[in-house]
Scaffold this active site. Structure first.
Site, PDB file in Angstrom:
ATOM      1  N   LYS A 236       0.853  -1.200   0.000  1.00 23.66           N
ATOM      2  CA  LYS A 236       0.000   0.000   0.000  1.00 23.66           C
ATOM      3  C   LYS A 236       0.885   1.245   0.000  1.00 23.66           C
ATOM      4  O   LYS A 236       1.755   1.402   0.868  1.00 23.66           O
ATOM      5  CB  LYS A 236      -0.883  -0.027   1.248  1.00 23.66           C
ATOM      6  CG  LYS A 236      -2.192   0.681   1.102  1.00 23.66           C
ATOM      7  CD  LYS A 236      -3.053   0.353   2.312  1.00 23.66           C
ATOM      8  CE  LYS A 236      -4.378   1.046   2.250  1.00 23.66           C
ATOM      9  NZ  LYS A 236      -5.095   0.909   3.528  1.00 23.66           N
TER      10      LYS A 236
HETATM   11  O1  G3P Z   1      -9.099   2.083   4.615  1.00 25.98           O
HETATM   12  C1  G3P Z   1      -9.057   3.407   5.052  1.00 25.98           C
HETATM   13  C2  G3P Z   1      -9.640   3.546   6.387  1.00 25.98           C
HETATM   14  O2  G3P Z   1      -8.992   2.740   7.326  1.00 25.98           O
HETATM   15  C3  G3P Z   1      -9.787   4.933   6.882  1.00 25.98           C
HETATM   16  O3  G3P Z   1     -10.967   4.933   7.565  1.00 25.98           O
HETATM   17  O4  G3P Z   1     -12.751   5.751   8.978  1.00 25.98           O
HETATM   18  O5  G3P Z   1     -10.366   6.336   9.507  1.00 25.98           O
HETATM   19  O6  G3P Z   1     -11.514   7.349   7.573  1.00 25.98           O
HETATM   20  P1  G3P Z   1     -11.416   6.156   8.457  1.00 25.98           P
END
Ligand code: G3P
Length: 273
Positions: free
Chosen positions: A97
């Site tokens: 990634k």
């Molecule tokens: O895959 C991306 C994710 O982990 C981010 O999620 O909810 O922290 O924006 P969030």
């Protein structure tokens, strides 16, 4: 649509795979920290190398994204190769990634280093998930650089739109896919009206131009967003454990089970024994 679990928590990953609905795993530095802190909080001494190998083994046959932590093109590519050499032999399912740009602000000289690292790793046959995508044009550049996956962050676009419009919200609150109005004007970020709109536009751009890269709708915080990512044509949605669990919930399903169970004819069951 494939469903990935967005987690580095071994227990959550094992549970989601046991449910039989999981097609892959995505991690990031924040998810890794959360999982490691949780284990430490329980007094467990963690061998991170072994821990990651266990995740890869559970996810056998499905892709697992592991993120780099370097900032230069050379640093990210070298670390990506190191991660791949170290962990891909475990179950042949490692995806590296890479942030679409490692720059912290406009003007940073590292601006294009993410894309350079994507090109380098892809050229070596190492699959790359290009992350932190917030515009369809970033997705286009990532696909051009050879990314196998591009990850638009839907929820964080909704956060941006709500914050800019002064809307008070909880992280998991639903934000309409068609967007909202503030002061009589559509709330938007450079033509993007919601996180799901971002996902849909990324899907369309890659589709129109025949790229093989698959869209992973990321930063999804509730089941309705997962549904809308599917309707938007996203090939993959990566979901937190709780969202996968909540996708199955409905009061009428529970009520229906109660009613059917109450009505079972004993002779029918007896006949089947
Ligand atoms: O895959 C991306 C994710 O982990 C981010 O999620 O909810 O922290 O924006 P969030």
């Amino acid at each position: 649509m494939k469903i990935f679990i967005d987690s580095a928590d071994l227990d959550e990953i094992a549970q989601a795979f046991d449910w039989g609905v999981c097609d892959g795993v995505t991690t990031n530095p924040s998810l890794m920290k959360k999982a490691v802190d949780r284990r430490a909080g329980k007094g467990e001494k963690l061998d991170l190398r072994d821990y990651i190998a266990r995740i890869l083994t559970i996810a056998k046959g499905t892709p697992v994204s592991l993120e780099v932590t370097e900032f230069s093109a050379q640093g990210m590519a070298a670390q990506g190769i190191r991660i791949y050499e170290l962990f891909n032999p475990v179950a042949e399912n490692v995806v590296i990634k890479i942030p679409v740009s490692p720059a912290f602000k406009d003007g940073d000289p590292t601006h294009f280093d993410g894309l350079k690292a994507v090109r380098d790793l892809s050229g070596r046959g190492i699959p790359v998930n290009c992350t932190l995508i917030f515009t369809p044009e970033q997705a286009l550049l990532a696909a051009k650089a050879g990314a196998a996956y591009v990850s638009p962050f839907a929820g964080r676009i909704d956060d941006l739109l709500r914050s800019t419009a002064g809307i008070v919200f909880e992280k998991s609150d639903y934000y309409p896919a068609d967007g909202m109005e503030g002061d009589g004007e559509p709330i938007e970020d450079n033509g993007i009206v919601s996180g799901i709109d971002l996902v849909e536009q990324c899907v369309d751009v890659l589709d129109i131009h025949g790229f093989d890269a698959e869209v992973i709708a990321a930063s999804l915080r509730n089941p309705r967003q997962a549904r809308e990512a599917a309707l938007a044509g996203s090939q993959i949605a990566t979901l937190p454990f709780g969202v996968i669990r909540d996708m199955l919930k409905h009061q009428k399903t529970y009520e229906g089970m109660e009613l059917f169970t109450r009505d079972i004819v004993p002779e029918y069951v007896k006949m089947l024994q």
